[in-house]
Design a protein around this motif. Structure first.
Motif, PDB file in Angstrom:
ATOM      1  N   LEU A 148       0.825  -1.197   0.000  1.00 43.89           N
ATOM      2  CA  LEU A 148       0.000   0.000   0.000  1.00 43.89           C
ATOM      3  C   LEU A 148       0.864   1.253   0.000  1.00 43.89           C
ATOM      4  O   LEU A 148       0.627   2.190  -0.759  1.00 43.89           O
ATOM      5  CB  LEU A 148      -0.933   0.006   1.219  1.00 43.89           C
ATOM      6  CG  LEU A 148      -2.054  -1.038   1.240  1.00 43.89           C
ATOM      7  CD1 LEU A 148      -2.840  -0.930   2.547  1.00 43.89           C
ATOM      8  CD2 LEU A 148      -2.970  -0.867   0.049  1.00 43.89           C
ATOM      9  N   LEU A 177      -7.361  -0.348  -4.664  1.00 42.60           N
ATOM     10  CA  LEU A 177      -7.018   0.914  -4.014  1.00 42.60           C
ATOM     11  C   LEU A 177      -7.959   2.035  -4.428  1.00 42.60           C
ATOM     12  O   LEU A 177      -8.301   2.904  -3.622  1.00 42.60           O
ATOM     13  CB  LEU A 177      -5.580   1.293  -4.335  1.00 42.60           C
ATOM     14  CG  LEU A 177      -4.506   0.456  -3.648  1.00 42.60           C
ATOM     15  CD1 LEU A 177      -3.125   0.870  -4.144  1.00 42.60           C
ATOM     16  CD2 LEU A 177      -4.584   0.596  -2.148  1.00 42.60           C
ATOM     17  N   TYR A 182      -7.926   5.014  -1.613  1.00 45.88           N
ATOM     18  CA  TYR A 182      -6.526   5.313  -1.339  1.00 45.88           C
ATOM     19  C   TYR A 182      -5.896   6.083  -2.494  1.00 45.88           C
ATOM     20  O   TYR A 182      -4.976   6.869  -2.292  1.00 45.88           O
ATOM     21  CB  TYR A 182      -5.744   4.026  -1.076  1.00 45.88           C
ATOM     22  CG  TYR A 182      -6.111   3.376   0.230  1.00 45.88           C
ATOM     23  CD1 TYR A 182      -5.812   3.994   1.439  1.00 45.88           C
ATOM     24  CD2 TYR A 182      -6.760   2.150   0.264  1.00 45.88           C
ATOM     25  CE1 TYR A 182      -6.147   3.401   2.646  1.00 45.88           C
ATOM     26  CE2 TYR A 182      -7.104   1.545   1.468  1.00 45.88           C
ATOM     27  CZ  TYR A 182      -6.789   2.178   2.651  1.00 45.88           C
ATOM     28  OH  TYR A 182      -7.129   1.592   3.842  1.00 45.88           O
TER      29      TYR A 182
END
Length: 208
Positions: A148, A177, A182
């Motif tokens: 990540l 993601l 994100y």
């Protein structure tokens, strides 16, 4: 199977089934393709905190007597509470729909909620819904924290989906993601390898 929609009935175009909600941690019953398609949006939108299918029954007086009505969804967001009715656009103005709207709007005005019709045309206009259905396929993909951080560092410098996928070994992680906010892209446009992405506005611990 987790992550797969289960269809239990299909009669005359009306589909009933179970949607495996990540946000609620349970299966959500739906009774039409419009109700089902709205769930993809509710699952993605960060401001939607929770929702409930067929939450309660409203009773009220209309011109021809007493009526009962159960909305399709109650939705709690960070800024408001909504009662939502899902309808085909060509049935939005028929007598039954107008009765539901009158009962729903009256209840909402008295209780500090907002009433909203959602139609098939509203949901299926443009590319947004198709994009969210694609992202949903990878919503349960586990990515280790180290990956990540790596993905976010790359995205911070500005790139596109295809380049980022090549650098980290695949498209699924990038799409996951995006689903979890994100990293971001323009969901109003068809997602392709050339779609631009940018860094997250949300930290990896889930805060903004």
């Amino acid at each position: 199977m987790e992550g797969v929609l289960s269809l239990s009935e299909e009669i005359g175009g009306a589909i009933c089934g179970d949607f495996p909600s990540l946000k609620l941690g349970r299966s959500v019953k739906y009774h039409s393709t419009i109700e089902r398609d709205l769930l993809y949006i509710l699952e993605y939108e960060a401001e939607v905190e929770r929702y409930q299918e067929q939450p309660f029954t409203i009773q009220g007086m209309l011109g021809d007597g007493k009526h009962r009505y159960t909305p399709d969804y109650a939705i709690w967001t960070t800024g408001e509470r909504l009662l939502v009715e899902c309808k085909p656009a060509n049935k939005q103005m028929n007598q039954h729909s107008l009765q539901q709207q009158a009962l729903g709007e009256d209840w909402c005005q008295r209780n500090g909620w907002r009433y909203q019709f959602v139609t098939d045309e509203d949901l299926r206009r443009g590319h947004r819904l198709d994009n969210l259905k694609l992202l949903w396929r990878y919503s349960r993909l586990y990515l280790p924290p180290s990956q990540l951080f790596y993905l976010n560092e790359i995205a911070a410098s500005g790139t596109n989906i295809g380049d980022l996928a090549t650098q980290v070994g695949g498209m699924p992680g990038v799409l996951s993601l995006i689903f979890h906010h994100y990293i971001y892209t323009d969901l109003s446009q068809e997602l392709t390898a050339q779609s631009r992405i940018w860094r997250q506005e949300k930290r990896l611990d889930g805060t903004c």
